[in-house]
Design a protein around this motif. Structure first.
Motif, PDB file in Angstrom:
ATOM      1  N   VAL A  79      -0.440  21.600  -2.058  1.00 27.55           N
ATOM      2  CA  VAL A  79      -0.998  20.255  -1.953  1.00 27.55           C
ATOM      3  C   VAL A  79      -1.012  19.863  -0.486  1.00 27.55           C
ATOM      4  CG1 VAL A  79      -0.744  17.827  -2.581  1.00 27.55           C
ATOM      5  CG2 VAL A  79      -0.167  19.602  -4.236  1.00 27.55           C
ATOM      6  N   ARG A  80      -2.133  19.356  -0.030  1.00 30.59           N
ATOM      7  CA  ARG A  80      -2.262  18.832   1.334  1.00 30.59           C
ATOM      8  C   ARG A  80      -2.540  17.334   1.257  1.00 30.59           C
ATOM      9  NH1 ARG A  80      -4.377  23.877   1.170  1.00 30.59           N
ATOM     10  NH2 ARG A  80      -3.822  25.313   2.865  1.00 30.59           N
ATOM     11  N   ALA A  81      -1.851  16.581   2.080  1.00 31.33           N
ATOM     12  CA  ALA A  81      -2.001  15.125   2.034  1.00 31.33           C
ATOM     13  C   ALA A  81      -2.024  14.563   3.443  1.00 31.33           C
ATOM     14  CB  ALA A  81      -0.871  14.492   1.232  1.00 31.33           C
ATOM     15  N   GLN A  82      -2.750  13.472   3.590  1.00 31.54           N
ATOM     16  CA  GLN A  82      -2.929  12.829   4.892  1.00 31.54           C
ATOM     17  C   GLN A  82      -2.824  11.320   4.723  1.00 31.54           C
ATOM     18  OE1 GLN A  82      -6.877  13.033   6.988  1.00 31.54           O
ATOM     19  NE2 GLN A  82      -5.838  14.617   8.174  1.00 31.54           N
ATOM     20  N   LEU A  83      -1.967  10.707   5.510  1.00 27.61           N
ATOM     21  CA  LEU A  83      -1.787   9.256   5.490  1.00 27.61           C
ATOM     22  C   LEU A  83      -2.117   8.698   6.866  1.00 27.61           C
ATOM     23  CD1 LEU A  83       0.530   6.918   3.802  1.00 27.61           C
ATOM     24  CD2 LEU A  83       0.892   7.030   6.260  1.00 27.61           C
ATOM     25  N   THR A  84      -2.924   7.631   6.904  1.00 28.27           N
ATOM     26  CA  THR A  84      -3.312   6.974   8.147  1.00 28.27           C
ATOM     27  C   THR A  84      -2.903   5.517   8.081  1.00 28.27           C
ATOM     28  OG1 THR A  84      -5.253   8.426   8.221  1.00 28.27           O
ATOM     29  CG2 THR A  84      -5.194   6.581   9.760  1.00 28.27           C
ATOM     30  N   THR A  85      -2.261   5.050   9.139  1.00 28.76           N
ATOM     31  CA  THR A  85      -1.924   3.629   9.244  1.00 28.76           C
ATOM     32  C   THR A  85      -2.853   2.980  10.268  1.00 28.76           C
ATOM     33  OG1 THR A  85      -0.232   4.077  10.935  1.00 28.76           O
ATOM     34  CG2 THR A  85       0.484   4.007   8.628  1.00 28.76           C
ATOM     35  N   TYR A  86      -3.083   1.669  10.088  1.00 28.87           N
ATOM     36  CA  TYR A  86      -4.059   0.957  10.912  1.00 28.87           C
ATOM     37  C   TYR A  86      -3.429  -0.262  11.568  1.00 28.87           C
ATOM     38  CZ  TYR A  86      -7.699   3.878   8.954  1.00 28.87           C
ATOM     39  OH  TYR A  86      -8.465   4.959   8.599  1.00 28.87           O
ATOM     40  N   GLU A  87      -3.998  -0.637  12.698  1.00 29.53           N
ATOM     41  CA  GLU A  87      -3.507  -1.768  13.480  1.00 29.53           C
ATOM     42  C   GLU A  87      -3.588  -3.067  12.674  1.00 29.53           C
ATOM     43  OE1 GLU A  87      -2.043  -1.894  16.235  1.00 29.53           O
ATOM     44  OE2 GLU A  87      -2.417   0.044  17.153  1.00 29.53           O
ATOM     45  N   PRO A  88      -2.635  -3.987  12.893  1.00 32.68           N
ATOM     46  CA  PRO A  88      -2.690  -5.275  12.200  1.00 32.68           C
ATOM     47  C   PRO A  88      -3.958  -6.064  12.487  1.00 32.68           C
ATOM     48  CG  PRO A  88      -0.534  -4.938  13.211  1.00 32.68           C
ATOM     49  CD  PRO A  88      -1.427  -3.838  13.702  1.00 32.68           C
ATOM     50  N   GLU A  89      -4.630  -5.794  13.605  1.00 34.78           N
ATOM     51  CA  GLU A  89      -5.859  -6.522  13.926  1.00 34.78           C
ATOM     52  C   GLU A  89      -6.950  -6.290  12.892  1.00 34.78           C
ATOM     53  OE1 GLU A  89      -3.400  -6.471  17.405  1.00 34.78           O
ATOM     54  OE2 GLU A  89      -4.093  -4.875  16.084  1.00 34.78           O
ATOM     55  N   SER A  90      -6.813  -5.212  12.102  1.00 32.03           N
ATOM     56  CA  SER A  90      -7.825  -4.935  11.079  1.00 32.03           C
ATOM     57  C   SER A  90      -7.601  -5.747   9.815  1.00 32.03           C
ATOM     58  CB  SER A  90      -7.817  -3.437  10.725  1.00 32.03           C
ATOM     59  OG  SER A  90      -6.581  -3.074  10.136  1.00 32.03           O
ATOM     60  N   ARG A  91      -6.571  -6.598   9.811  1.00 33.06           N
ATOM     61  CA  ARG A  91      -6.300  -7.427   8.633  1.00 33.06           C
ATOM     62  C   ARG A  91      -7.368  -8.488   8.432  1.00 33.06           C
ATOM     63  NH1 ARG A  91      -0.496  -9.531  10.183  1.00 33.06           N
ATOM     64  NH2 ARG A  91      -1.679  -9.807  12.086  1.00 33.06           N
ATOM     65  N   ARG A  92      -7.562  -8.875   7.188  1.00 36.13           N
ATOM     66  CA  ARG A  92      -8.506  -9.958   6.891  1.00 36.13           C
ATOM     67  C   ARG A  92      -7.831 -11.330   6.995  1.00 36.13           C
ATOM     68  NH1 ARG A  92      -9.696  -6.272   2.965  1.00 36.13           N
ATOM     69  NH2 ARG A  92      -8.485  -7.432   1.445  1.00 36.13           N
ATOM     70  N   LYS A  93      -6.540 -11.370   6.792  1.00 36.58           N
ATOM     71  CA  LYS A  93      -5.823 -12.638   6.896  1.00 36.58           C
ATOM     72  C   LYS A  93      -4.385 -12.345   7.287  1.00 36.58           C
ATOM     73  CE  LYS A  93      -4.656 -12.755   1.951  1.00 36.58           C
ATOM     74  NZ  LYS A  93      -4.756 -13.500   0.691  1.00 36.58           N
ATOM     75  N   GLU A  94      -3.705 -13.361   7.761  1.00 44.44           N
ATOM     76  CA  GLU A  94      -2.323 -13.198   8.199  1.00 44.44           C
ATOM     77  C   GLU A  94      -1.420 -12.870   7.011  1.00 44.44           C
ATOM     78  OE1 GLU A  94      -1.161 -13.132  11.230  1.00 44.44           O
ATOM     79  OE2 GLU A  94      -3.182 -13.399  12.017  1.00 44.44           O
ATOM     80  N   GLY A  95      -0.413 -12.049   7.287  1.00 43.39           N
ATOM     81  CA  GLY A  95       0.579 -11.733   6.256  1.00 43.39           C
ATOM     82  C   GLY A  95       0.248 -10.524   5.411  1.00 43.39           C
ATOM     83  N   GLU A  96      -0.874  -9.826   5.675  1.00 47.22           N
ATOM     84  CA  GLU A  96      -1.215  -8.661   4.885  1.00 47.22           C
ATOM     85  C   GLU A  96      -0.542  -7.395   5.383  1.00 47.22           C
ATOM     86  OE1 GLU A  96      -5.367  -8.065   4.380  1.00 47.22           O
ATOM     87  OE2 GLU A  96      -5.515  -9.528   2.766  1.00 47.22           O
ATOM     88  N   GLY A  97       0.058  -7.433   6.563  1.00 47.79           N
ATOM     89  CA  GLY A  97       0.795  -6.295   7.062  1.00 47.79           C
ATOM     90  C   GLY A  97      -0.097  -5.188   7.572  1.00 47.79           C
ATOM     91  N   VAL A  98       0.487  -4.008   7.744  1.00 53.48           N
ATOM     92  CA  VAL A  98      -0.209  -2.842   8.270  1.00 53.48           C
ATOM     93  C   VAL A  98      -0.893  -2.105   7.123  1.00 53.48           C
ATOM     94  CG1 VAL A  98       0.110  -0.602   9.399  1.00 53.48           C
ATOM     95  CG2 VAL A  98       1.356  -2.604  10.228  1.00 53.48           C
ATOM     96  N   ALA A  99      -2.196  -1.897   7.256  1.00 55.64           N
ATOM     97  CA  ALA A  99      -2.955  -1.210   6.208  1.00 55.64           C
ATOM     98  C   ALA A  99      -2.729   0.292   6.291  1.00 55.64           C
ATOM     99  CB  ALA A  99      -4.440  -1.530   6.344  1.00 55.64           C
ATOM    100  N   TRP A 100      -2.811   0.960   5.146  1.00 52.96           N
ATOM    101  CA  TRP A 100      -2.697   2.421   5.104  1.00 52.96           C
ATOM    102  C   TRP A 100      -3.617   2.985   4.029  1.00 52.96           C
ATOM    103  CZ3 TRP A 100      -1.220   4.324   0.388  1.00 52.96           C
ATOM    104  CH2 TRP A 100      -0.493   3.473  -0.452  1.00 52.96           C
ATOM    105  N   VAL A 101      -4.064   4.195   4.254  1.00 51.36           N
ATOM    106  CA  VAL A 101      -4.849   4.927   3.257  1.00 51.36           C
ATOM    107  C   VAL A 101      -4.240   6.312   3.126  1.00 51.36           C
ATOM    108  CG1 VAL A 101      -7.008   3.669   3.582  1.00 51.36           C
ATOM    109  CG2 VAL A 101      -6.531   5.664   5.004  1.00 51.36           C
ATOM    110  N   LEU A 102      -4.310   6.856   1.910  1.00 48.17           N
ATOM    111  CA  LEU A 102      -3.686   8.143   1.631  1.00 48.17           C
ATOM    112  C   LEU A 102      -4.619   8.970   0.755  1.00 48.17           C
ATOM    113  CD1 LEU A 102       0.040   8.594   0.491  1.00 48.17           C
ATOM    114  CD2 LEU A 102      -1.753  10.165  -0.160  1.00 48.17           C
ATOM    115  N   ALA A 103      -4.821  10.215   1.137  1.00 50.44           N
ATOM    116  CA  ALA A 103      -5.599  11.156   0.327  1.00 50.44           C
ATOM    117  C   ALA A 103      -4.810  12.448   0.220  1.00 50.44           C
ATOM    118  CB  ALA A 103      -6.967  11.412   0.944  1.00 50.44           C
ATOM    119  N   ALA A 104      -4.728  12.970  -0.996  1.00 50.35           N
ATOM    120  CA  ALA A 104      -4.067  14.255  -1.244  1.00 50.35           C
ATOM    121  C   ALA A 104      -4.994  15.103  -2.100  1.00 50.35           C
ATOM    122  CB  ALA A 104      -2.723  14.056  -1.943  1.00 50.35           C
TER     123      ALA A 104
END
Length: 383
Positions: free
Chosen positions: A90-115
């Motif tokens: 199994v190969r998996a990749q996780l990417t985290t994104y800057e808080p500036e990409s948030r749509r509103k305050e308090g959503e934290g750091v976005a992440w996406v994961l594909a395996a």
């Protein structure tokens, strides 16, 4: 005349996809600690922690695609490789994104994961989410990307009717997850308040979000779901929500449970409905396609065999480039010789000056410069 409709791209049966928000202060630190611990325990074979910019510049095993780049707002790129039953990789990749990409305050750091596995995915395999994120309530990595709900919790529906409808609409249209609504026939005790998704197999557990309707919300929840999604919920029962746009062949009754006892026991019928729904082909969300492409075409954590294949591919690539350069040089030389022959013929039969061989020429001399020098021999004297 009927219009030709392109069938939607489906999620590959070998893939596992997820995304969300981490509300903590140092999400990358949580990932690193978990990966280090799992590698030390032998749970995973290896992992990489990459800077997205450097990762995009590196030479990969597969041809690069623009959609394989994580984008300018990416913070870190993590890769992990492990084996499941019968040695399937199994190969998996996780990417985290800057808080500036948030749509509103308090959503934290976005992440996406594909395996992706070498064979069709099995629900009993380890969850890719808990390979990267610690499976602890102290680490808030499991918040949904759109609505304010969590994966590992029983999320109560809002009290306001409009908010309920807005939530259900967002869950059906924007989410990558499977959503289940359970109506509490009566206020449950501590055991009954535990999410029923905890009984699901590991890989399916983090693909399902559970919503709870309070005893007094039976009519509100039923009306909102019928209006927004075309499905209802029985009093004291549960329903698996369809995706939007809804499959024309979707049978709401097939994924509805009349009675769910929230007493801490395993709700076998409901779990069976969720597993059945999860096994159906699902359209690949538009925003999930580049994530899957990045996993396949932007992979860096190579095995020794893959490194050998990579090296051979690079040798072949450089050999072809050198061959193309040599062919271009030959073409330029042939063109120069033809030009000189034509000039010699036009110059009353005087022999044309010899073009020096490439080996005798300076290293910085080009075929075009040789042609220019040859033409200069036939110019008149300077005034």
């Amino acid at each position: 005349m009927a219009k030709n409709s392109t069938p939607p791209t489906l999620v590959p049966d070998t893939a596992w996809l997820g995304r969300g928000h981490h509300l903590g202060a140092e999400p990358e630190r949580d990932v690193r600690r978990n990966l280090i611990a799992l590698k030390a325990a032998g749970v995973i074979d290896d992992f990489l922690d990459l800077d997205p910019v450097e990762a995009a510049r590196s030479t990969d095993l597969y041809p690069r695609d623009e959609s394989a780049d994580p984008g300018p707002s990416a913070r870190r790129l993590f890769e992990a490789r492990w084996r499941v039953a019968d040695g399937i990789t199994v190969r998996a990749q996780l990417t985290t994104y800057e808080p500036e990409s948030r749509r509103k305050e308090g959503e934290g750091v976005a992440w996406v994961l594909a395996a992706e596995a070498e064979q069709p995915w099995q629900a009993g395999w380890p969850s890719p989410a808990t390979v990267f994120w610690p499976d602890s309530d102290q680490v808030p990595w499991d918040h949904e990307d759109g609505p304010d709900v969590r994966l590992r919790a029983a999320n109560h529906l809002p009290k306001d009717d409009d908010e309920v409808r807005r939530l259900l609409r967002a869950c059906a249209r924007q989410s990558w997850f499977i959503h289940v609504v359970v109506h509490e026939a009566m206020t449950p005790d501590a055991l009954g308040r535990q999410p029923v998704t905890a009984f699901l197999p590991p890989s399916l557990r983090h693909r399902v979000i559970e919503h709870r309707a309070a005893p007094e919300q039976a009519l509100i929840a039923d009306f909102a779901m019928k209006r927004e999604l075309g499905v209802g919920i029985p009093r004291g029962g549960a329903v698996v929500l369809p995706t939007t746009p809804k499959d024309p062949g979707h049978d709401a009754e097939r994924f509805t449970v009349r009675n769910v006892f929230l007493d801490g026991t395993e709700p076998t019928e409901l779990l069976g409905k969720i597993k059945e729904f999860a096994a159906l082909p699902r359209p690949l969300p538009a925003d999930a396609e580049p994530v899957l492409t990045r996993l396949r075409q932007g992979w860096h954590l190579l095995t020794p065999d893959e490194e050998l294949v990579h090296a051979k591919a690079m040798v072949t690539r450089y050999a072809k480039a050198l061959e193309a350069m040599t062919a271009s040089c030959d073409l330029y030389r042939e063109a120069a010789e033809s030009a000189l022959a034509a000039l010699a013929e036009a110059n009353s039969g005087k022999p044309a000056p010899q073009v020096p061989a490439p080996a005798a020429a300076r290293q910085d001399a080009s075929p075009l410069k040789s042609v220019a020098n040859a033409f200069s021999l036939f110019r008149g004297p300077k005034k």
